[in-house]
Design a protein around this motif. Sequence first.
Motif, PDB file in Angstrom:
ATOM      1  N   GLY A 148       4.006   0.856  -9.463  1.00 36.13           N
ATOM      2  CA  GLY A 148       3.885   1.173  -8.046  1.00 36.13           C
ATOM      3  C   GLY A 148       3.653   2.635  -7.772  1.00 36.13           C
ATOM      4  N   GLY A 149       3.537   3.454  -8.814  1.00 35.38           N
ATOM      5  CA  GLY A 149       3.284   4.879  -8.641  1.00 35.38           C
ATOM      6  C   GLY A 149       1.811   5.159  -8.400  1.00 35.38           C
ATOM      7  N   PHE A 150       1.454   6.425  -8.458  1.00 31.33           N
ATOM      8  CA  PHE A 150       0.059   6.799  -8.261  1.00 31.33           C
ATOM      9  C   PHE A 150      -0.810   6.194  -9.359  1.00 31.33           C
ATOM     10  N   ALA A 151      -2.069   5.899  -9.008  1.00 37.40           N
ATOM     11  CA  ALA A 151      -2.986   5.288  -9.975  1.00 37.40           C
ATOM     12  C   ALA A 151      -3.338   6.243 -11.106  1.00 37.40           C
ATOM     13  N   MET A 152      -3.245   7.548 -10.844  1.00 38.92           N
ATOM     14  CA  MET A 152      -3.546   8.565 -11.842  1.00 38.92           C
ATOM     15  C   MET A 152      -2.326   9.465 -12.023  1.00 38.92           C
ATOM     16  N   PRO A 153      -2.108  10.013 -13.210  1.00 38.61           N
ATOM     17  CA  PRO A 153      -0.878  10.768 -13.450  1.00 38.61           C
ATOM     18  C   PRO A 153      -0.790  12.088 -12.702  1.00 38.61           C
ATOM     19  N   THR A 154      -1.925  12.717 -12.406  1.00 37.94           N
ATOM     20  CA  THR A 154      -1.895  14.033 -11.767  1.00 37.94           C
ATOM     21  C   THR A 154      -2.539  14.056 -10.391  1.00 37.94           C
ATOM     22  N   ILE A 155      -3.330  13.046 -10.061  1.00 37.05           N
ATOM     23  CA  ILE A 155      -4.117  13.040  -8.827  1.00 37.05           C
ATOM     24  C   ILE A 155      -3.717  11.857  -7.958  1.00 37.05           C
ATOM     25  N   GLY A 156      -3.401  12.127  -6.691  1.00 37.76           N
ATOM     26  CA  GLY A 156      -3.153  11.075  -5.723  1.00 37.76           C
ATOM     27  C   GLY A 156      -4.453  10.704  -5.034  1.00 37.76           C
ATOM     28  N   THR A 157      -4.691   9.406  -4.827  1.00 40.83           N
ATOM     29  CA  THR A 157      -5.925   8.934  -4.196  1.00 40.83           C
ATOM     30  C   THR A 157      -5.588   8.011  -3.045  1.00 40.83           C
ATOM     31  N   TYR A 158      -6.393   8.078  -1.978  1.00 45.12           N
ATOM     32  CA  TYR A 158      -6.046   7.397  -0.730  1.00 45.12           C
ATOM     33  C   TYR A 158      -7.294   6.861  -0.035  1.00 45.12           C
ATOM     34  N   LEU A 159      -7.090   5.870   0.820  1.00 48.48           N
ATOM     35  CA  LEU A 159      -8.136   5.365   1.705  1.00 48.48           C
ATOM     36  C   LEU A 159      -7.500   5.149   3.069  1.00 48.48           C
ATOM     37  N   GLN A 160      -8.129   5.716   4.111  1.00 47.09           N
ATOM     38  CA  GLN A 160      -7.531   5.596   5.432  1.00 47.09           C
ATOM     39  C   GLN A 160      -8.572   5.192   6.459  1.00 47.09           C
ATOM     40  N   LEU A 161      -8.098   4.514   7.485  1.00 42.22           N
ATOM     41  CA  LEU A 161      -8.945   4.087   8.589  1.00 42.22           C
ATOM     42  C   LEU A 161      -8.464   4.765   9.861  1.00 42.22           C
ATOM     43  N   LEU A 162      -9.428   5.316  10.603  1.00 38.64           N
ATOM     44  CA  LEU A 162      -9.147   5.948  11.886  1.00 38.64           C
ATOM     45  C   LEU A 162     -10.016   5.248  12.936  1.00 38.64           C
ATOM     46  N   PRO A 163      -9.421   4.586  13.925  1.00 41.38           N
ATOM     47  CA  PRO A 163     -10.217   3.840  14.908  1.00 41.38           C
ATOM     48  C   PRO A 163     -10.996   4.764  15.842  1.00 41.38           C
ATOM     49  N   LYS A 164     -12.023   4.215  16.444  1.00 43.55           N
ATOM     50  CA  LYS A 164     -12.841   4.991  17.377  1.00 43.55           C
ATOM     51  C   LYS A 164     -11.983   5.559  18.499  1.00 43.55           C
ATOM     52  N   GLY A 165     -12.177   6.850  18.782  1.00 52.07           N
ATOM     53  CA  GLY A 165     -11.433   7.509  19.843  1.00 52.07           C
ATOM     54  C   GLY A 165     -10.074   8.035  19.437  1.00 52.07           C
ATOM     55  N   PHE A 166      -9.661   7.808  18.192  1.00 49.91           N
ATOM     56  CA  PHE A 166      -8.337   8.229  17.724  1.00 49.91           C
ATOM     57  C   PHE A 166      -8.320   9.733  17.450  1.00 49.91           C
ATOM     58  N   SER A 167      -7.265  10.387  17.876  1.00 52.94           N
ATOM     59  CA  SER A 167      -7.039  11.805  17.584  1.00 52.94           C
ATOM     60  C   SER A 167      -5.711  11.933  16.859  1.00 52.94           C
ATOM     61  N   THR A 168      -5.715  12.529  15.700  1.00 56.97           N
ATOM     62  CA  THR A 168      -4.474  12.631  14.934  1.00 56.97           C
ATOM     63  C   THR A 168      -3.644  13.820  15.414  1.00 56.97           C
ATOM     64  N   ALA A 169      -2.358  13.710  15.209  1.00 56.64           N
ATOM     65  CA  ALA A 169      -1.452  14.823  15.482  1.00 56.64           C
ATOM     66  C   ALA A 169      -1.595  15.867  14.371  1.00 56.64           C
ATOM     67  N   PRO A 170      -1.311  17.136  14.665  1.00 58.04           N
ATOM     68  CA  PRO A 170      -1.420  18.180  13.635  1.00 58.04           C
ATOM     69  C   PRO A 170      -0.537  17.881  12.428  1.00 58.04           C
ATOM     70  N   TYR A 171      -1.099  18.160  11.256  1.00 55.01           N
ATOM     71  CA  TYR A 171      -0.418  17.837  10.003  1.00 55.01           C
ATOM     72  C   TYR A 171      -0.770  18.889   8.962  1.00 55.01           C
ATOM     73  N   ARG A 172       0.199  19.193   8.113  1.00 58.60           N
ATOM     74  CA  ARG A 172      -0.084  20.054   6.973  1.00 58.60           C
ATOM     75  C   ARG A 172       0.821  19.646   5.813  1.00 58.60           C
ATOM     76  N   SER A 173       0.341  19.910   4.602  1.00 57.44           N
ATOM     77  CA  SER A 173       1.112  19.598   3.400  1.00 57.44           C
ATOM     78  C   SER A 173       0.692  20.561   2.302  1.00 57.44           C
ATOM     79  N   THR A 174       1.475  20.587   1.237  1.00 59.33           N
ATOM     80  CA  THR A 174       1.206  21.559   0.169  1.00 59.33           C
ATOM     81  C   THR A 174       0.096  21.117  -0.767  1.00 59.33           C
ATOM     82  N   ASP A 175      -0.334  19.849  -0.676  1.00 60.42           N
ATOM     83  CA  ASP A 175      -1.433  19.407  -1.548  1.00 60.42           C
ATOM     84  C   ASP A 175      -2.771  19.588  -0.840  1.00 60.42           C
ATOM     85  N   ALA A 176      -3.551  20.574  -1.267  1.00 59.62           N
ATOM     86  CA  ALA A 176      -4.910  20.735  -0.761  1.00 59.62           C
ATOM     87  C   ALA A 176      -5.667  19.432  -1.024  1.00 59.62           C
ATOM     88  N   THR A 177      -6.419  18.950  -0.021  1.00 61.47           N
ATOM     89  CA  THR A 177      -6.982  17.606  -0.076  1.00 61.47           C
ATOM     90  C   THR A 177      -8.489  17.614   0.107  1.00 61.47           C
TER      91      THR A 177
END
Length: 349
Positions: A254-283
């Motif tokens: 259930g961990g990350f698919a790769m030992p050093t790299i996290g990988t993701y897929l996300q969906l954002l619906p039309k008209g959606f605006s995300t709240a401000p976010y920051r994290s230490t992993d440059a993406t």
Amino acid sequence: MANQEKPALTEERKQFYEKIDKEHLAPLWTVLSDLVTPEPTSACVPHLWHYEPLRRYLLESGGLITAKEAERRVLVLENPGMRGTSKITTSLYAGLQLVLPGEIAPAHRHTQSALRFVLEGANAHTTVDGEKTNMNFGDFVITPPMAWHDHGNQSEDPMVWLDGLDIPMVSFYDASFAEAFEQDAQPLSKGVGDSPARYGANMLPVDFAAKGLASPIFNYPYERSRESLDVMKRQEEWDPCHGLKLRYINPVDGGFAMPTIGTYLQLLPKGFSTAPYRSTDATVYVVTEGAGKTTVDGQEFNWGPKDIFVVPSWKWSTHVVSEEAVLFSFSDRAAQQKLGFWREDRQNN
């Protein structure tokens, strides 16, 4: 750090520094504020690459050098803040690879973990440790550390994908090894579809023993991942910062698919605006579908299908979507979380 001011440089101190320098010594107090910073500092800057000009340059390179001669015909995506380093972030490498019809990118292996995210083409293939898998648009494909791998294109069209590797991380630890296979294409020892059948149906062989830290499934088809997003979006459970974001996992633990790299897929619906976010992993983001705008520390980047952009560590970012969008992304979060470094910050609306 209580005191971020560097001590004054007196003549007496200067003479002392010059004296100990001959013994390969240096005073910590002159550099401490640069070494231990109150917040992350990085040469990495936000940037966006539009796909169409990248594609033109990539196809032009196809007329200049063969896949065999180049070993990997790739145009490296260099972060503007770190030119000449072959880095897209401080810890990660990215590039666009081209395999033309009838070509083989020769078999080799290396310590570095690699991902492929297919941007163009269909029915080309990659072979990993004797197992062949077809590659189609949006597929996320893994090459585990020290796994033999070669690529081929038996279709009639160019094949283009994004490569993402942990090259800077491995180089930092002086742990790089690589070797070439004796033939361009490695022999097949497993049938097509063996890995997903063996490990991808919520089952494992009764005597399974992990051979490494990477997922034993090395192709995550986009069609299946996209279907998961479509089913989940009916619940209308949107995270303020991410919309609907899923993590690719290793079915073993259930961990990350790769030992050093996290990988993701996300969906954002039309008209959606995300709240401000920051994290230490440059993406690094790849626009799989849709259109929108991302703002990173006040800089706006308008994106469309197959464009690529990077958000540096600890920089506030928001996404505003004009057409329903699907974003693939990867970062060094897998490594950071294992080491206890990772941190995030949200401004939920």
